[in-house]
Design a protein around this motif. Structure first.
Motif, PDB file in Angstrom:
ATOM      1  N   HIS A  31       0.841  -1.199   0.000  1.00 47.91           N
ATOM      2  CA  HIS A  31       0.000   0.000   0.000  1.00 47.91           C
ATOM      3  C   HIS A  31       0.875   1.247   0.000  1.00 47.91           C
ATOM      4  N   HIS A  33       0.269   5.746   1.081  1.00 47.25           N
ATOM      5  CA  HIS A  33      -0.643   6.600   1.845  1.00 47.25           C
ATOM      6  C   HIS A  33      -0.654   7.991   1.253  1.00 47.25           C
ATOM      7  N   GLU A  37       4.701   8.333   7.404  1.00 52.37           N
ATOM      8  CA  GLU A  37       4.598   7.412   8.546  1.00 52.37           C
ATOM      9  C   GLU A  37       5.992   7.056   9.046  1.00 52.37           C
ATOM     10  N   HIS A  71       4.860   0.001   0.610  1.00 55.53           N
ATOM     11  CA  HIS A  71       5.462  -1.009   1.483  1.00 55.53           C
ATOM     12  C   HIS A  71       4.452  -2.069   1.916  1.00 55.53           C
TER      13      HIS A  71
HETATM   14 NI    NI Z   1       1.934   1.996   5.779  1.00 57.84          NI
END
Ligand code: NI
Ligand code: RM4
Length: 279
Positions: A31, A33, A37, A71
């Motif tokens: 995925h 985003h 993160e 990742h």
């Molecule tokens: Ni993630």
């Protein structure tokens, strides 16, 4: 590919940081985003495929994920981590220059993964606990400001403890040893010589690897080798025997036995794509 959206994780428009503990983090598909993160590993182990490259995680591993990085996590074993989500380095209300505290991409190389020592990890945990505490007046200027300060402290701490890697204390030495092992796992490893090289006693080496990864040094090494082999079986044309040798296995029968024990599929099954239910 799955895209995760900030609106599902940040409670309101003004809140700059969100904490997402994963105890445990199970296998999670690829995925990216629309937020950034920081992944901070508390304990356990697992494979982190980051922009297509495999990394072995253990307690103290830290990864900085940007919005365009993809990742996934696989083969996790009691992997416990905390995700610290933030919208973007330039999307804070009170902080500027955050970018300078993050890993810098140079000549196409992005040093995404760091390791911090157990002492720093303890302090990281405390900061995260403060960030998790509900602010009361969420979205109020002083609440936002104090969260941003905590986040900045976290970045500084990660940065400092990463720099102090190998500053003479044994946790630093273990960090260096783990990094060394990730690059040299295919070689013949003599634990005694390795302990010497990183000025650790054999007992300390044993205990600390166990503590960080939950595995004995030998099992951890075998896992590194098997993970690499799995990756090559999926993504290269090299023969099974070639891969076995390339990953540090003296003979390919022994390799197949260990591989089957770990993944319940034979190397040939994986090569032929029969391992779809592997995770
Ligand atoms: Ni993630
Ligand atoms: C998932 C996994 C992902 C993260 C989300 C928030 O369990 O850890 O990497 O982006 O949580």
């Amino acid at each position: 590919m799955t895209v995760l959206h900030s609106s599902d994780f940040f409670s309101s428009g003004r809140v700059p940081v969100a904490i997402e503990p994963r105890i445990p983090q199970s296998a999670f598909p690829e995925h990216h985003h629309d937020f950034y993160e920081i992944v901070i590993v508390e304990q356990g182990t697992g494979t982190h495929i980051f922009n297509g490259q495999p990394y072995t995680l253990s307690g103290g591993s830290v990864c900085f994920v940007r919005d365009h990085d993809r990742h996934l996590f696989e083969h996790t074993e009691n992997l416990c981590l905390t995700n610290v989500l933030y919208r973007a380095p330039d999307a804070f209300n009170f902080l500027s220059g955050v970018e300078q505290l993050l890993p810098q991409e140079r000549d196409g190389y992005y040093p995404s993964h760091w390791r911090v020592n157990p002492d720093a990890l303890k302090q990281v945990r405390q900061l995260i606990a403060s960030l998790e505490r509900p602010g009361g007046e969420e979205g109020e200027a002083h609440d936002v400001a104090s969260r941003e300060i905590l986040f900045m402290q976290l970045l500084v701490l990660l940065r400092q403890s990463c720099r102090s890697d190998g500053d003479g204390e044994s946790p630093g030495h273990l960090n260096q040893l783990l990094s060394w092992l990730e690059a040299h796992f295919a070689e013949e490893i003599c634990w005694e010589a390795l302990a010497d090289r990183f000025t650790l006693s054999l007992r300390t080496l044993h205990r600390q690897i166990k503590q960080r990864t939950g595995l004995t040094p030998q099992r951890y090494l075998t896992r590194l080798r098997l993970m690499r082999a799995l990756h090559l079986l999926r993504h290269s044309e090299e023969s099974v025997t070639g891969i076995a040798f390339q990953c540090g296995f003296g003979d390919s029968n022994h390799f197949s036995t260990l591989f089957k024990r770990e993944f319940h599929w034979s190397p040939r099954d994986v090569r032929q794509g029969r391992d779809v239910q592997l995770q």
